[in-house]
Scaffold this motif. Sequence first.
Motif, PDB file in Angstrom:
ATOM      1  N   VAL A   1       7.803 112.289 -41.224  1.00  0.00           N
ATOM      2  CA  VAL A   1       6.793 111.919 -42.209  1.00  0.00           C
ATOM      3  C   VAL A   1       6.922 112.807 -43.447  1.00  0.00           C
ATOM      4  N   GLN A   2       7.140 114.109 -43.237  1.00  0.00           N
ATOM      5  CA  GLN A   2       7.238 115.040 -44.346  1.00  0.00           C
ATOM      6  C   GLN A   2       8.465 114.751 -45.219  1.00  0.00           C
ATOM      7  N   THR A   3       9.592 114.435 -44.593  1.00  0.00           N
ATOM      8  CA  THR A   3      10.819 114.136 -45.346  1.00  0.00           C
ATOM      9  C   THR A   3      10.666 112.822 -46.097  1.00  0.00           C
ATOM     10  N   GLU A   4      10.051 111.837 -45.476  1.00  0.00           N
ATOM     11  CA  GLU A   4       9.821 110.562 -46.168  1.00  0.00           C
ATOM     12  C   GLU A   4       8.920 110.761 -47.385  1.00  0.00           C
ATOM     13  N   ARG A   5       7.901 111.602 -47.225  1.00  0.00           N
ATOM     14  CA  ARG A   5       7.023 111.880 -48.362  1.00  0.00           C
ATOM     15  C   ARG A   5       7.831 112.484 -49.512  1.00  0.00           C
ATOM     16  N   ALA A   6       8.655 113.485 -49.190  1.00  0.00           N
ATOM     17  CA  ALA A   6       9.413 114.189 -50.226  1.00  0.00           C
ATOM     18  C   ALA A   6      10.514 113.325 -50.846  1.00  0.00           C
ATOM     19  N   ARG A   7      11.255 112.595 -50.020  1.00  0.00           N
ATOM     20  CA  ARG A   7      12.458 111.921 -50.529  1.00  0.00           C
ATOM     21  C   ARG A   7      12.264 110.441 -50.856  1.00  0.00           C
ATOM     22  N   SER A   8      11.309 109.788 -50.202  1.00  0.00           N
ATOM     23  CA  SER A   8      11.094 108.355 -50.471  1.00  0.00           C
ATOM     24  C   SER A   8       9.893 108.113 -51.375  1.00  0.00           C
ATOM     25  N   LEU A   9       8.784 108.814 -51.112  1.00  0.00           N
ATOM     26  CA  LEU A   9       7.561 108.547 -51.869  1.00  0.00           C
ATOM     27  C   LEU A   9       7.482 109.353 -53.167  1.00  0.00           C
TER      28      LEU A   9
ATOM     29  N   THR B   1       9.999 111.680 -54.769  1.00  0.00           N
ATOM     30  CA  THR B   1      11.145 111.794 -55.688  1.00  0.00           C
ATOM     31  C   THR B   1      11.985 110.523 -55.768  1.00  0.00           C
ATOM     32  N   HIS B   2      11.791 109.618 -54.852  1.00  0.00           N
ATOM     33  CA  HIS B   2      12.556 108.357 -54.789  1.00  0.00           C
ATOM     34  C   HIS B   2      14.061 108.592 -54.678  1.00  0.00           C
ATOM     35  N   LYS B   3      14.454 109.706 -54.048  1.00  0.00           N
ATOM     36  CA  LYS B   3      15.873 109.964 -53.798  1.00  0.00           C
ATOM     37  C   LYS B   3      16.415 108.980 -52.762  1.00  0.00           C
ATOM     38  N   TRP B   4      15.549 108.569 -51.846  1.00  0.00           N
ATOM     39  CA  TRP B   4      15.930 107.619 -50.811  1.00  0.00           C
ATOM     40  C   TRP B   4      15.119 106.343 -50.986  1.00  0.00           C
ATOM     41  N   GLU B   5      15.755 105.236 -50.626  1.00  0.00           N
ATOM     42  CA  GLU B   5      15.022 103.972 -50.492  1.00  0.00           C
ATOM     43  C   GLU B   5      14.319 103.992 -49.136  1.00  0.00           C
ATOM     44  N   LEU B   6      13.134 103.455 -49.094  1.00  0.00           N
ATOM     45  CA  LEU B   6      12.425 103.325 -47.828  1.00  0.00           C
ATOM     46  C   LEU B   6      13.200 102.361 -46.924  1.00  0.00           C
ATOM     47  N   HIS B   7      13.288 102.673 -45.648  1.00  0.00           N
ATOM     48  CA  HIS B   7      13.927 101.765 -44.691  1.00  0.00           C
ATOM     49  C   HIS B   7      13.089 100.484 -44.631  1.00  0.00           C
ATOM     50  N   GLU B   8      13.669  99.361 -45.023  1.00  0.00           N
ATOM     51  CA  GLU B   8      12.920  98.094 -45.060  1.00  0.00           C
ATOM     52  C   GLU B   8      12.748  97.549 -43.652  1.00  0.00           C
ATOM     53  N   ALA B   9      11.781  98.098 -42.970  1.00  0.00           N
ATOM     54  CA  ALA B   9      11.598  97.817 -41.555  1.00  0.00           C
ATOM     55  C   ALA B   9      10.807  96.543 -41.309  1.00  0.00           C
TER      56      ALA B   9
END
Length: 199
Positions: free
Chosen positions: A91-99, A101-109
């Motif tokens: 959850v913490q990494t998703e917050r930092a990298r997806s939500l 900084t947008h470094k990562w795309e969210l996994h389109e689950a």
Amino acid sequence: QETGLRLFFEAVEAGCRRVCLTSPTGGGKTRTTLEIAKRYLREGKKVVWHTNRKMLLEQTAEVFEGHGIVAGKRAAGHFPEFHHNFQLASVQTERARSLNTHKWELHEADLAIFDEAHLNGGPTCQKLAAAHLAANPRCVQLGLTATPLDGPVRKIHVYRDNGNQRHILTGTMAKLWADIATVFTDITPADFQPLVDII
């Protein structure tokens, strides 16, 4: 476990997109969720499992790998493997990298699982849940918790108010369960009223 599996798919087939599965520690939540995830993956769908602790991420990876399911790990200290249909996410990494900084795309689950739902009713998981629905409106969100709904909450009373269904929680965990329910079930905050307000 079989009942939880059956009820989950019945709820999804009835159109529910947010479900909270409760079971005591050792009651088989991981095993039940493994079977749910396997069904999604067999159909070529994408699954993400969000957890807030590295230890739980590693434990979950071991369980799934023991059943032949390889996961990409979206967490600090791991090389991301975005090509896997099954992703384990901090959850913490998703917050930092997806939500943030947008470094990562969210996994389109197609299925977004939130482990330890009793700890994940806050803003980050609310944003992740909303982002999953924005990316895929058919995404089903599954919250998992060992916090018993029939223990400290005492009861959920359901009554009709001008034709609208209302849910009233009583007991010490009422606010917590209202928070969980608004993230992980198809109930809105307006559906909850503390018991004292109607006495």
